[in-house]
Design a protein around this motif. Structure first.
Motif, PDB file in Angstrom:
ATOM      1  N   ILE A  96       6.698   4.590  -9.889  1.00 50.86           N
ATOM      2  CA  ILE A  96       5.209   4.461  -9.098  1.00 50.86           C
ATOM      3  C   ILE A  96       5.152   5.101  -7.724  1.00 50.86           C
ATOM      4  O   ILE A  96       3.728   5.835  -7.803  1.00 50.86           O
ATOM      5  CB  ILE A  96       4.847   2.549  -8.847  1.00 50.86           C
ATOM      6  N   GLU A 101       6.796 -13.043 -14.353  1.00 49.76           N
ATOM      7  CA  GLU A 101       6.203 -13.371 -13.452  1.00 49.76           C
ATOM      8  C   GLU A 101       4.639 -13.792 -13.594  1.00 49.76           C
ATOM      9  O   GLU A 101       4.874 -14.153 -14.612  1.00 49.76           O
ATOM     10  CB  GLU A 101       5.562 -11.938 -12.987  1.00 49.76           C
ATOM     11  N   PRO A 108       1.757 -10.357 -12.313  1.00 50.49           N
ATOM     12  CA  PRO A 108       2.407  -9.471 -12.456  1.00 50.49           C
ATOM     13  C   PRO A 108       2.127  -8.145 -11.023  1.00 50.49           C
ATOM     14  O   PRO A 108       2.135  -7.437 -10.634  1.00 50.49           O
ATOM     15  CB  PRO A 108       2.202  -8.537 -13.714  1.00 50.49           C
ATOM     16  N   HIS A 126       6.646 -12.142 -19.676  1.00 49.12           N
ATOM     17  CA  HIS A 126       7.308 -11.490 -18.855  1.00 49.12           C
ATOM     18  C   HIS A 126       7.380 -12.521 -17.334  1.00 49.12           C
ATOM     19  O   HIS A 126       7.009 -13.738 -17.489  1.00 49.12           O
ATOM     20  CB  HIS A 126       6.379 -10.364 -17.968  1.00 49.12           C
ATOM     21  N   SER A 131       6.508  -1.584   0.071  1.00 45.64           N
ATOM     22  CA  SER A 131       5.496  -1.485  -0.884  1.00 45.64           C
ATOM     23  C   SER A 131       4.804  -1.158  -0.028  1.00 45.64           C
ATOM     24  O   SER A 131       3.216  -0.261  -0.055  1.00 45.64           O
ATOM     25  CB  SER A 131       5.502  -1.842  -1.913  1.00 45.64           C
ATOM     26  N   ASN A 180       5.827  -1.831  -6.918  1.00 43.83           N
ATOM     27  CA  ASN A 180       7.943  -2.044  -6.737  1.00 43.83           C
ATOM     28  C   ASN A 180       8.778  -1.803  -7.930  1.00 43.83           C
ATOM     29  O   ASN A 180       9.352  -1.746  -7.975  1.00 43.83           O
ATOM     30  CB  ASN A 180       8.625  -3.437  -6.329  1.00 43.83           C
ATOM     31  N   SER A 181       8.058  -0.989  -9.116  1.00 43.80           N
ATOM     32  CA  SER A 181       8.235  -0.784 -10.023  1.00 43.80           C
ATOM     33  C   SER A 181       8.751   0.427 -10.435  1.00 43.80           C
ATOM     34  O   SER A 181       8.792   1.077  -8.711  1.00 43.80           O
ATOM     35  CB  SER A 181       6.754  -0.961 -10.719  1.00 43.80           C
ATOM     36  N   ARG A 182       9.512   0.671 -10.471  1.00 42.58           N
ATOM     37  CA  ARG A 182       9.679   2.242 -10.358  1.00 42.58           C
ATOM     38  C   ARG A 182       9.589   3.593 -11.267  1.00 42.58           C
ATOM     39  O   ARG A 182       8.529   3.447 -12.159  1.00 42.58           O
ATOM     40  CB  ARG A 182      11.169   1.876 -11.984  1.00 42.58           C
ATOM     41  N   ARG A 210       4.079  -7.387  -7.996  1.00 40.09           N
ATOM     42  CA  ARG A 210       5.387  -6.590  -8.086  1.00 40.09           C
ATOM     43  C   ARG A 210       5.565  -5.656  -8.702  1.00 40.09           C
ATOM     44  O   ARG A 210       5.932  -4.377  -8.415  1.00 40.09           O
ATOM     45  CB  ARG A 210       6.526  -7.867  -8.724  1.00 40.09           C
ATOM     46  N   VAL A 211       3.899  -5.379  -8.889  1.00 38.89           N
ATOM     47  CA  VAL A 211       3.638  -3.578  -9.879  1.00 38.89           C
ATOM     48  C   VAL A 211       3.502  -2.479  -8.401  1.00 38.89           C
ATOM     49  O   VAL A 211       4.662  -0.968  -9.011  1.00 38.89           O
ATOM     50  CB  VAL A 211       1.438  -3.491 -10.072  1.00 38.89           C
TER      51      VAL A 211
END
Length: 182
Positions: free
Chosen positions: A51, A38, A41, A36, A127, A47-49, A44-45
């Motif tokens: 969440i 990043e 990780p 990945h 977030s 900001n995940s779709r 950005r967790v």
């Protein structure tokens, strides 16, 4: 091995052990063995779709499970939902340090909590705002449904302060009394 027959295509060099990541991505093929993008990780967790929706559903599910216990009254359930949510938020965001991943950041995230790693430490991102507002909304709901009873109000207020104070920018990287320093 013919064109398009193999699982691993290397962009024209058949039988090569090293996939050419640049040419494979340009051709729209899968990059095998490419990590990945990043470095960490954890940044950005949130900001995940989806969440935020999953977060709200889990809090609602916790509340429904507590409501299904027959000997708990509604004020007790709201206070328990608030306290359990805030306790979990405190532990996972403000106590646990480091990452569960092997990161190439030379151990920079080892001494940071998840809250300090989020969004690369930038303050007031969407977030962070969501995670700051959600305990406030839950506190207001718990206060309303407990009819502002003094005991419940005190417990809910202490619980809210325990998760809101560590989120303030003034406490970024601060360890009070050396607690959680290492």
């Amino acid at each position: 091995m013919g064109r398009g027959c193999g699982f691993l295509e290397t962009g024209g060099v058949e039988g090569s052990a090293a996939p050419q990541a640049g040419r494979a991505s340009e051709a729209g093929r899968m990059n095998v063995g490419v990590a990945h993008s990043e470095v960490n990780p954890n940044t950005r967790v949130m900001n995940s779709r989806g969440i935020w929706l999953a977060y709200i559903i889990l809090v609602g599910l916790l509340h429904v499970v507590l409501l299904s216990i027959p000997f708990f009254s509604i004020p007790v359930v709201w206070t328990l939902t608030n306290v359990i949510h805030n306790l979990a938020m405190y532990v996972f965001l403000h106590t646990v340090k480091g990452t569960p991943f092997e990161t190439p950041d030379q151990g920079k995230a080892r001494l940071l909590t998840h809250w300090e790693q989020m969004d690369y430490g930038l303050q007031f991102t969407s977030s962070r705002k969501f995670l700051s507002i959600s305990p406030i909304v839950l506190y207001l709901l718990a206060s309303f449904y407990t009819k502002y009873d003094a005991a419940h109000f005190l417990i809910n207020t202490a619980s809210l302060l325990s998760v809101l104070l560590p989120k303030l920018p003034q406490f970024h990287g601060v360890r009070l009394f050396g607690i959680n320093k290492y």
